[in-house]
Write an enzyme that holds these catalytic residues in place. Structure first.
Site, mmCIF file in Angstrom:
data_model
loop_
_atom_site.group_PDB
_atom_site.id
_atom_site.type_symbol
_atom_site.label_atom_id
_atom_site.label_comp_id
_atom_site.label_asym_id
_atom_site.label_seq_id
_atom_site.Cartn_x
_atom_site.Cartn_y
_atom_site.Cartn_z
ATOM 1 N N ASP A 31 -13.809 -0.008 39.506
ATOM 2 C CA ASP A 31 -12.392 -0.116 39.853
ATOM 3 C C ASP A 31 -11.503 0.203 38.654
ATOM 4 O O ASP A 31 -11.887 -0.034 37.507
ATOM 5 C CB ASP A 31 -12.115 -1.547 40.358
ATOM 6 C CG ASP A 31 -10.795 -1.631 41.099
ATOM 7 O OD1 ASP A 31 -10.300 -0.596 41.587
ATOM 8 O OD2 ASP A 31 -10.240 -2.748 41.193
ATOM 9 N N ASN A 79 -11.244 1.558 52.225
ATOM 10 C CA ASN A 79 -10.476 2.566 51.475
ATOM 11 C C ASN A 79 -9.851 3.642 52.367
ATOM 12 O O ASN A 79 -9.000 4.414 51.911
ATOM 13 C CB ASN A 79 -11.325 3.206 50.368
ATOM 14 C CG ASN A 79 -11.548 2.301 49.167
ATOM 15 O OD1 ASN A 79 -12.586 2.354 48.504
ATOM 16 N ND2 ASN A 79 -10.586 1.449 48.845
#
Ligand code: IPE
Ligand code: IPE
Ligand code: MG
Length: 257
Positions: A31, A79
């Site tokens: 991330d 996502n």
């Protein structure tokens, strides 16, 4: 063999703890790509591109340190909620990454596996995944599992669907059976679960398999996660006392008792 920074004597694990060890399986939530790009006044896509390069470097470093399985979160079930330009940018980036790096990874002894729901991706991407798996299937240095359109909840549900589709009686469904029908059936459970980018959550990654993983969170943004950061995570892991619900082999008796 490795330049892994082992803990010094002062920081060594207490007596009774397991000895310093290298994790067999590391899982990583990669991330922070967007923020890495924003810090440079660049579009988010630039961060994702750098993220791919960071992954190629990280696979080699983890392999050099003796890690056998590396599972990375590349695109979550959630996502798809991102703007369509970012989603399609990520899809094309994966295709570019496969054509750019597959030969190198294959030459480096990396076995590639893709985990996740492939039904929602394009035929082209599915074929690229299958090709990457096929070309690298006999490699043994390290197994890289790329989680793409993956969610821990999806993984549990698809294993349950297998059970129902096979007409399995309820008493035959147990933890071992489900584990064997989940996406990481070819790997032991992750020993170490790393998340870069500063958030302290799992975001639906490996919910079942990470039940007893050691957690390591770092502020480092994924494109910056290099050898020094990997060694810091492995050194922290080496100091953990893994008990799996049991008691330490030689508990330390508090002074004065
Ligand atoms: C992780 O980086 C990569 C993917 C989720 C594809 P992010 O894109 O989430 O980056 P941040 O968290 O916005 O910085
Ligand atoms: C987790 O990161 C997914 C990947 C790294 C692929 P996100 O950036 O999507 O997670 P949240 O939204 O911050 O929980
Ligand atoms: Mg993020």
């Amino acid at each position: 063999m490795s330049d892994l920074a082992l803990p010094d004597a002062a920081a060594a694990p207490a007596a009774g703890s397991r000895p310093a060890a290298v994790p067999r399986h590391v899982a990583v939530v990669m991330d922070g790509n967007g923020r890495w790009a924003r810090q440079r006044y660049m579009p988010r896509f630039f961060g994702h591109k750098q993220g791919v390069d960071a992954l190629v470097r990280a696979v080699n470093t983890f392999a050099d340190r003796g890690v056998e399985f590396l599972t990375v979160f590349a695109f979550s079930s959630e996502n798809w909620k991102r703007p369509s330009e970012e989603v399609s940018g990520l899809m094309s980036l994966v295709l570019v990454a496969v054509s750019k790096y597959l030969a190198k990874m294959a030459g480096d002894g990396v076995r590639i596996r893709i985990i996740g729901d492939r039904s929602a991706v394009s035929d082209k991407l599915r074929q690229a995944w299958e090709h990457a798996e096929q070309v690298t299937r006999d490699n043994h240095r390290i197994t890289l599992a790329v989680a793409f359109n993956y969610g821990g909840r999806w993984d549990v549900v698809q294993a349950c669907r297998h059970a129902v589709a096979q007409g399995l009686p309820p008493e035959q469904i147990d933890e071992a059976w489900l584990s064997q029908h989940m996406a990481l059936s070819f790997a032991p459970d992750p020993d170490l679960f790393i998340r870069t980018g500063g958030e302290m959550r799992m975001s639906n990654f490996l919910l079942w398999q990470a039940a007893y993983s050691e957690l390591f969170f770092t502020e480092c943004l994924w494109p910056d996660f290099g050898q020094a950061e990997i060694d810091a995570a492995l050194a922290a892991y080496a100091q953990r006392d893994r008990r799996f619900g049991s008691l330490p082999a030689h508990p330390v008796v508090p002074a004065g008792t």
